[in-house]
Design an enzyme around this catalytic site. Structure first.
Site: not given
Lengths: 320, 320
Positions: B52, B155, B185
């Site tokens: 903000e 993977a 990552r």
């Protein structure tokens, strides 16, 4: 042609050694309003009547001046089982024939198209030929490679397991995926499993889908040791000898699946995946690959969707 | 709020122990034309300035009468590092504040909203709260469970393997999937691997993406045996002690992945899948499940798409 291809699917697994063909006859509308379907046909179990014969019988007089869409070139040879579809189309007075794929059968191979044209019929060819090739993969694989078209089915967890370490395998996938797998069975003339699956699951390999209960395929066991009640082959190479089988579904287990992949006989992968992790028994035994290059470029994704919370993916062998 | 959530992602992995927040300030258009963005902010590395504060500084006088969208309730507590955002918003004269999620920090927890309202500002809450919870998963998991939010990356080939039987693992996935994994990552404070992966791959665990090279996370080794150059923990339970780590990425191998799953510390699965079959080394060691019921219902698919010819799927723990 899309409608004709859909009709051809009704015949898949029931017409060997004949192709599963679909045919739609459309009477053109006076305005450009799309036309009206007057006949629908697909190759009947065992191969006859042909799709065109069934569609022409349904159309009757309405075939005159109509367009016939057929997934395979109409046959040019008479047989004791019926007249040549080419002659029937000419006799019925169709104005146009749209063909997805030429018929490699030497008794037809271009002669169907030639005779239709000689009779003054407008013939359009090669419309959705790729889809037709996929639709008649069993017929074409048997003709071109002298063996059935082989689909390998794997139903696994996200980490590729088909059972817990303790052997528990019921159920990995949910009811929608299992029903889909049973419908797939009905599209094959035969299902093959290995000795390990027989011992672990004693699988029925039937089609538990309302309305398809009578479509259970032949059951083949991959094993050199005789087993009562089973048709058997001793090695993947023996699939060529399976008369009347143009579509073979390999359902596992890990050793049988790997032996078909090592022999390079798998044309299509049917992967069901449940959103679970097991760290258990893997779905595929060692493929004996020496490097990753030889693993890449073999499979192309052609369909993927959800079946409840499970996924199905269909891969096809990349032509090469 | 979508824009504010997107800005919050820029701060993910860089603000621990503070939340990564996004803020957009919009000056309403005279007609119903959508408005004009006058300030954008996200939590800066280390936690300050707050989102903000950054957005208000950008907006300047244009904040007067504007609407501030913020993914977390503005803080109500002053600190030596800056004023309370609640006070800054009031001072800037914003007319309205739209908040995705209340701040569980007891120094704010509702007091931010209360003070804004007391100052006559129109406050709307619970807008895209689920997305904000996902966006600030690290902060919230640390606060609610006193440990980092854990993502497990795998993977694999279609059959769940991370290498050939001979150990070859470069490469399973293609360049787009690998780049995606490197960007992932950069969104974590730390990456963990097991002893087997260290021995097999000696992984750098860096971020090889242009512009993100300086975002390499801390490297943690799961091992009780000392290893020079590595920060270490001896068991998954020790992640609670990793100060400054609110997002932990577990990259394998099969034993490390299984140990985190067995300890039930995995909140998110990041699955990259290449269209290949290997029948090699599996990605997940035994989870020790006694039955399949205990495997089901744990993971919900929240994203799936193609990265070149590979697929990525993201699953999240099903709240229960």
């Amino acid at each position: 042609m899309g409608a004709a291809l859909a009709l051809a699917e009704r015949a898949r697994g029931r017409t060997a050694p004949n192709p599963n063909v679909g045919c739609v006859i459309v009477q053109p509308a006076p305005a450009k309003a799309g036309g009206r379907v007057v006949g629908r046909g697909w190759t009947q179990p065992g191969g006859r009547p042909h799709a065109e014969a069934m569609a022409l019988a349904q159309a009757g007089e309405a075939a005159r001046g109509a367009t016939a869409y057929t997934t395979l070139e109409p046959c040019a040879h008479e047989s004791p089982r019926g007249p040549a579809c080419t002659d029937s189309l000419i006799a019925a007075g169709v104005a146009r024939v749209v063909i997805a794929l030429g018929d490699p059968d030497p008794r037809t191979d271009g002669q169907g198209i030639g005779r239709l044209r000689a009779a003054g019929i407008d013939v359009i060819t090669d419309i959705r030929a790729d889809a037709a090739r996929r639709s008649m993969a069993g017929f074409l694989t048997r003709r071109e490679q002298e063996r059935p078209h082989v689909t390998l089915k794997l139903a696994t967890s996200l980490d590729g397991c088909i059972a817990l370490a303790n052997g528990t395998s019921r159920w990995i996938t949910g009811p929608r995926a299992r029903t889909h797998a049973h419908v797939e069975r009905s599209r094959h003339e035969a299902i093959l499993v290995g000795r390990g699956t027989l011992a672990a699951d004693d699988p029925k390999l039937d089609v538990r889908v309302p309305g398809l209960e009578d479509r259970a395929p032949r059951r083949i066991l991959l094993s050199t040791r005789p087993e009562p009640g089973w048709e058997q082959i001793g090695a993947p190479e023996a699939i060529a000898s399976l008369t009347g089988v143009d579509h073979l579904l390999v359902e596992g287990g890990a050793q049988a699946a790997a032996s078909f992949l090592r022999a390079d006989f798998v044309d299509r992968l049917l992967l069901y995946r449940a959103p679970i992790l097991l760290g258990g028994k893997r779905g595929l035994a060692d493929l004996g690959l020496a490097d990753l290059d030889s693993a890449h470029g073999r499979w192309g994704l052609i369909d993927a969707r959800m079946l409840g919370s499970d996924q199905i993916e269909v891969y096809e062998r990349v032509k090469g």
